[in-house]
Design a protein around this motif. Structure first.
Motif, PDB file in Angstrom:
ATOM      1  N   ASN A  55      11.677  30.745  56.571  1.00  0.00           N
ATOM      2  CA  ASN A  55      12.074  29.997  57.766  1.00  0.00           C
ATOM      3  C   ASN A  55      13.587  29.958  57.891  1.00  0.00           C
ATOM      4  N   LYS A 154      12.159  39.347  74.281  1.00  0.00           N
ATOM      5  CA  LYS A 154      11.558  39.587  72.977  1.00  0.00           C
ATOM      6  C   LYS A 154      11.734  38.347  72.101  1.00  0.00           C
ATOM      7  N   PRO A 155      10.774  38.067  71.206  1.00  0.00           N
ATOM      8  CA  PRO A 155      10.860  36.853  70.377  1.00  0.00           C
ATOM      9  C   PRO A 155      11.873  36.961  69.249  1.00  0.00           C
ATOM     10  N   PHE A 156      12.413  38.166  69.016  1.00  0.00           N
ATOM     11  CA  PHE A 156      13.387  38.336  67.936  1.00  0.00           C
ATOM     12  C   PHE A 156      14.769  38.644  68.501  1.00  0.00           C
ATOM     13  N   VAL A 175      13.875  41.440  60.227  1.00  0.00           N
ATOM     14  CA  VAL A 175      13.734  41.000  61.613  1.00  0.00           C
ATOM     15  C   VAL A 175      14.050  39.507  61.680  1.00  0.00           C
ATOM     16  N   ILE A 176      15.001  39.140  62.536  1.00  0.00           N
ATOM     17  CA  ILE A 176      15.380  37.744  62.716  1.00  0.00           C
ATOM     18  C   ILE A 176      14.842  37.255  64.058  1.00  0.00           C
ATOM     19  N   GLU A 177      13.922  36.285  64.016  1.00  0.00           N
ATOM     20  CA  GLU A 177      13.396  35.730  65.251  1.00  0.00           C
ATOM     21  C   GLU A 177      14.407  34.776  65.869  1.00  0.00           C
ATOM     22  N   LYS A 178      14.230  34.491  67.158  1.00  0.00           N
ATOM     23  CA  LYS A 178      15.108  33.533  67.834  1.00  0.00           C
ATOM     24  C   LYS A 178      14.995  32.148  67.218  1.00  0.00           C
ATOM     25  N   SER A 179      13.837  31.871  66.626  1.00  0.00           N
ATOM     26  CA  SER A 179      13.628  30.576  65.965  1.00  0.00           C
ATOM     27  C   SER A 179      14.382  30.472  64.641  1.00  0.00           C
ATOM     28  N   ASN A 181      13.387  32.276  61.976  1.00  0.00           N
ATOM     29  CA  ASN A 181      12.513  32.839  60.946  1.00  0.00           C
ATOM     30  C   ASN A 181      12.929  34.268  60.629  1.00  0.00           C
ATOM     31  N   ARG A 182      12.784  34.637  59.354  1.00  0.00           N
ATOM     32  CA  ARG A 182      13.240  35.944  58.879  1.00  0.00           C
ATOM     33  C   ARG A 182      12.075  36.696  58.238  1.00  0.00           C
ATOM     34  N   TYR A 183      11.871  37.927  58.671  1.00  0.00           N
ATOM     35  CA  TYR A 183      10.841  38.797  58.101  1.00  0.00           C
ATOM     36  C   TYR A 183      11.550  39.972  57.422  1.00  0.00           C
TER      37      TYR A 183
END
Length: 217
Positions: A55, A154-156, A175-179, A181-183
């Motif tokens: 997160n 896009k959400p990221f 991948v960094i989401e706008k929220s 969160n990191r994948y």
């Protein structure tokens, strides 16, 4: 900080974001083109992968690992006991916990995400990109590229790609989401041009007695 300085700082930040959004860095494109051309030259690919979800505060929420095999437009992903298999025409998603396999048609639309697209020219139409500082991943020297989606819906917000300098293969993607969160996806044990039978890319229901087939085609 004075209101004037706040305005100046805000303006510089907006300028920086705008500047990035207009860029397709030629050096980054050359590296990505090499990655795409190299991948397309392989008859088959198999690799181990691991991914981690964290997160915005850096707390790790999930960790998983698996194996992916690819041959032409076919692919098979083993994620523990879960499987996602495609022969290029049909996609089977097997969930052993639910004793269920869902069946969908594979499409050639640009919106369809396949493992192959993640290693080839997905970046051409969907992203702007610039070079980041070179570094190391897993002890390997890499080129790092920062990517930003052109579509702001896009959400990221950002994608960070690490390319092995020696092999020209992507070995890490974040991948960094706008929220926030990191994948993080890491690829290892990358093997090419090994024999993979076509049966690998179809779901044989006879091997999974009692499984329910949910056909969504």
């Amino acid at each position: 900080m004075s209101m004037k300085n706040l305005y100046v700082t805000g303006a510089l930040l907006l300028l920086s974001v705008f500047s990035f959004a207009q860029q397709k860095d030629p050096k980054a494109k050359a590296i990505l083109d090499q990655v795409s051309a190299k991948f397309k030259s392989y008859q088959t690919v198999s690799a181990n992968f691991a991914y981690e979800i964290a997160n915005a505060a850096g707390k790790v929420l999930s960790k998983k690992s698996g194996v992916v095999q690819m041959k032409g437009n076919k692919y098979a992903i083993n994620l523990g006991n879960n499987k996602i298999i495609s022969d290029g025409v049909t996609i089977w998603n097997y969930d052993p916990g639910a004793k269920e396999v869902t069946v969908n048609s594979a499409t050639a639309s640009e919106g369809t995400i396949t493992p192959q697209k993640l290693f080839t020219d997905f970046y051409n139409k969907d992203f702007m990109y610039v070079m980041d500082k070179d570094g190391t991943v897993g002890g390997k020297a890499v080129n790092k590229i920062i990517m930003q989606p052109i579509d702001k819906n896009k959400p990221f917000a950002r994608v960070y790609v690490a390319v092995d300098k020696a092999t020209k293969n992507i070995i890490s993607t974040t991948v960094i989401e706008k929220s926030g969160n990191r994948y993080v996806y890491n690829v290892s044990n990358f093997k090419t041009n090994t024999a993979i039978p076509d049966a690998t890319f179809t779901f044989n229901k006879a091997k999974y007695p009692g499984v329910e087939v949910v056909d969504l085609r």
